[in-house]
Design an enzyme around this catalytic site. Sequence first.
Site, PDB file in Angstrom:
ATOM      1  N   CYS A 454       5.945   6.742  -9.255  1.00 41.65           N
ATOM      2  CA  CYS A 454       6.137   5.755 -10.440  1.00 41.65           C
ATOM      3  C   CYS A 454       7.312   6.731 -11.582  1.00 41.65           C
ATOM      4  O   CYS A 454       7.731   5.949 -12.231  1.00 41.65           O
ATOM      5  CB  CYS A 454       5.048   5.603 -11.198  1.00 41.65           C
ATOM      6  SG  CYS A 454       4.009   6.832 -11.756  1.00 41.65           S
ATOM      7  N   HIS A 844      -0.040   6.970 -14.948  1.00 47.77           N
ATOM      8  CA  HIS A 844       1.104   6.199 -14.299  1.00 47.77           C
ATOM      9  C   HIS A 844       2.253   5.934 -15.298  1.00 47.77           C
ATOM     10  O   HIS A 844       2.013   5.839 -16.610  1.00 47.77           O
ATOM     11  CB  HIS A 844       0.436   4.874 -14.149  1.00 47.77           C
ATOM     12  CG  HIS A 844       1.306   3.861 -13.547  1.00 47.77           C
ATOM     13  ND1 HIS A 844       2.129   4.143 -12.294  1.00 47.77           N
ATOM     14  CD2 HIS A 844       1.671   2.686 -13.821  1.00 47.77           C
ATOM     15  CE1 HIS A 844       2.628   2.929 -11.911  1.00 47.77           C
ATOM     16  NE2 HIS A 844       2.707   2.044 -12.986  1.00 47.77           N
TER      17      HIS A 844
END
Length: 1036
Positions: A454, A844
């Site tokens: 990510c 994330h």
Amino acid sequence: MDKILEGLVSSDHSVPVKRAIVKKVVEAAEKEVTEEQCQSLFVLTTRLILLGEDAFQKQIGLQVLEAYARYHRPEFERFFSKDFVLSLLQQGYGQLDRKDPAIIDYIHCCLRLLISCPSVLEIFSVIQVEVLRMVCERPEPALCARLNTLLSDFVQCIPRDKSGVLFCQQLVRTISYFHCFASQERELREYVGQVTRVSTLLQNIWKADPATLLPSLQEVFAIISSTDPSFDPSIALASLVQHIPVQMITVLIKSLTTDQNVKDASMTKALCRMIDWLSWPLAQHVDTWVIALLKGLAAVQKFTILIDVTLLKIELVFSRLWYPIVRQGALTVLSHMLLSFQHSPEAFHLVVPHVVHLVQSLRTDGLPTSKAFLLQFTELIHCMMYQYSGFPDLYDHILETIKDLPKPGEEKIKVVLNQSAWTSQSNSFASGLLRQVVKSETGKTGLVNLGNTCYMNSIIQTLFMATDFRRHVLSLNLNGSNTLMKKLQLLFAFLAHTQRAAYAPRSFLDSSRPPWFNAGSQQDCSEYLRFLLDRLHEEEKTLQVLESAKPKVSNPVDTNCKEPTVQTCAEDTEESSLSPVETKPVDDGRTLIERMFGGNLITGIRCMQCNSISEKEERFTDLSLAFCPSATSQDSPQPIGPSEEPKVLCQGSVNGGSETPEPGSAKTPTSNTSFVPVANGPPLSVPDLVNYFLAPEILDEDNAYFCEKCDSLQRAERTMKLVSAPEYLILTLLRFSYDAKCHVRRKILDNVTIPTLMRVPVHSLSMHTQCSSSTSSPLQVDSPESSENLAKKLKPSQKEEEEEKERIDGDELINREEEMLVQSVPYVLSSVVMHSGISSESGHYYSYGRNINGADGTQHSANQLGLKEDLGNGQAECSLSTCSALSISPEQGDKLSTQEAKDWLLFNDSRVTFSSFQSVQNITNRFPKDTAYVLMYRKQEVQGQSQNGGLAANGMRVTTEPPLQKELLDAIIKDNKLYLQEQELNARTQALQAPSSSCSFRPNGSDDNNPPGSCGPSGGGGGGGGGFNTISRLVF
């Protein structure tokens, strides 16, 4: 009487005399006549009707037969028996063949005369059997039309039950054998009329007995799906379509597209023949059924059939536009076929050569419907040219022809393309397993998470949304190279034009991952961004050196000029967006990364004892902003200015690491190591952090500066000034601090207010001698071992001392500062990378972005928001030398909010959704672990104000999306075809598994088995109002 009539017919008397005698014979029918005379008259009149030499004889026979049959019905009933009817239908009459339409007409006439007689029931049963046999013999259209008239008047003759179903099926197959070879209009009209009467008979049967409809339609499909090369069914079958209830479309298409027994070859044949039906002049709803089948096939991912049929039939469909009677239905099908064929321009380019001639014909044919039709047609052409831009040699003559006609807006075109794509077709009748993940309603492409990637996905999307950078990358002529920039160009091309909902950037990951990044582990996105930009920069510098070492020769003719999709020919430079090297008037030696992201910063150190000054100019691609002391944000919301005495002199690094200094340092506030947000006072803002970064710093005690002039450690003041503003200003918030006690990196969770518009002070000298000594390596990428904050440099190294080229006295400094000009450069927020979690090793990354163009400020230009006036009012809000958020009037704010609500997007790996700036601002309040980490601002130009170093000054502005070069286009077309094949294969596999599967479908499911917005167990919420559920755009 029969002798008289026979002699009269063969005599030479005039027609009036014959008519008078016939009248007497007809009147005599009321009188008593023996049965033998009646039978003789019936035989004679039958012979005249069926075998008469001319129409007069046939007419005489018909008149006399009707008269005597009416008055002598028992005799006629015995004459016209079931045996006689059977012999007519099986053997004919004399030399008259049994298939002659005259026999059907004769039987039809006799049945009207016997309708009230009991014996007619026996005749009906005979005819029921015989008509079934007749249609099985594939009679000609004329005979079928006569049968239709007979059966329509005497429905008792129509076969019933199973025979009725068989009769309908055989009649359908008979229609498939109808072929017309006539060339005269009268003959064509007669043929069409005959077919229409037969189809009307079937319509009546279907209405009377609905059980016959579905078997009939199954027979139609069996006929048109036949792969027998010796059999070509007639397009007359199109006459049946208008009689099929429209509400049956869903049921029938479901039956066809989900039937595993239907082979692809058969389906292809069926679809091709249905498209041929568009040529049938009186057919209705053919276009509706064709499009329904096309959508049904797309819904079950049978893309191979769609591709084959489109390429095979697109020119035929286009040719139907020349005929007014069928052109509207043909245009409907043509529009769907072209708009849905989005993986390649091949289909559109097959019809391009015919567009101009058709437009010219529509302008001059004088038909009242042509004008409206022309507007529909040109709208379609505009959509296609927008979809497949980059072919000026093909489109120029078309644009010239339709230049005076209305052109649809870009948003409307995008909506039309999005709704028409094959992958946008919803399958309401297929099981959940068969439904595919399609692109979101935003039309943007996501990036597949390849295992804690990510960090890369968020950075790539941020760079992609940097409009000017993206356009320049796509316009570079890198054909044949295997550089990282080429891979980035290919990745950008896929993000812009792939049909995939999410693209997997495996090749780019392998090429761009730093060597010290462990595969599959979470990494710092800021560190990755700096490494990526440095790689791209160094790569281009190396190529420049190699290019300059080559002997200069005259440029050969570019063979790519032959390719319609490659616009790098010299003669095209004025019309198209080319590579920066080709469009720059003067090559300043800077790389694309330097021109887009590079800025210059001067660091000056003044000895407070002797006022001697040492300055060093260095380039940067991002600024790492440390957090101000908590007291600063509590005292006042005003940003720190140079006139204030800084209490804590810890500043961020230039191209530095993502850590703040150790909490053990006396100059570092302990609050920087805490991950509890500051609760008191207003939150910090980005301008606060920029001002803190630029604030003067006192070097004292352990940080004392070694002054060469004084030859001792002295108290000194260090200052930083931006002297060149980058086109894209990248700001990294140093949220990860190192805890020396626990030996871990902790995250600062303080909320930071992000202004959408901001002014940054940029200093420039009217007369300035460069004193920078660090120009040989302008982009410094810090590895984890070298990510040291500049505030921790207690004393310049020996190497740095040797590199200092100039020292200036205090008086000279004062004089120079008087010559220094300060410009307040406006920036507009372009993208924000968010980090969700409490540690740099976990959590994330996702990003918010929007398209911002610095050249025209398409959505939020500086001119729209009155920056020009604001900059000319003496900067009432704050000093020119400080960074500040721009003030906006309430009216402008309302307008801005309305615009922002439409153009912010949330990129979360494979998911892309609409969002808003309010979501960006409120994300940390809603999800405390989700904080802004990397910001990208786009410099905006103000009318009448020229920005030094701006792209416009270098002729580097690319104001439109560049057309795809042939090499990129070929790669995308190849992958799009592969994607469609993958979807089709998956659909077939899942369809076979569906009966035994109980899996449910999760549209746009999470890439990780964690809450939305997370890559690991410690991820946060990450939604921010954009939402993650996407709605069902296919671009090539």
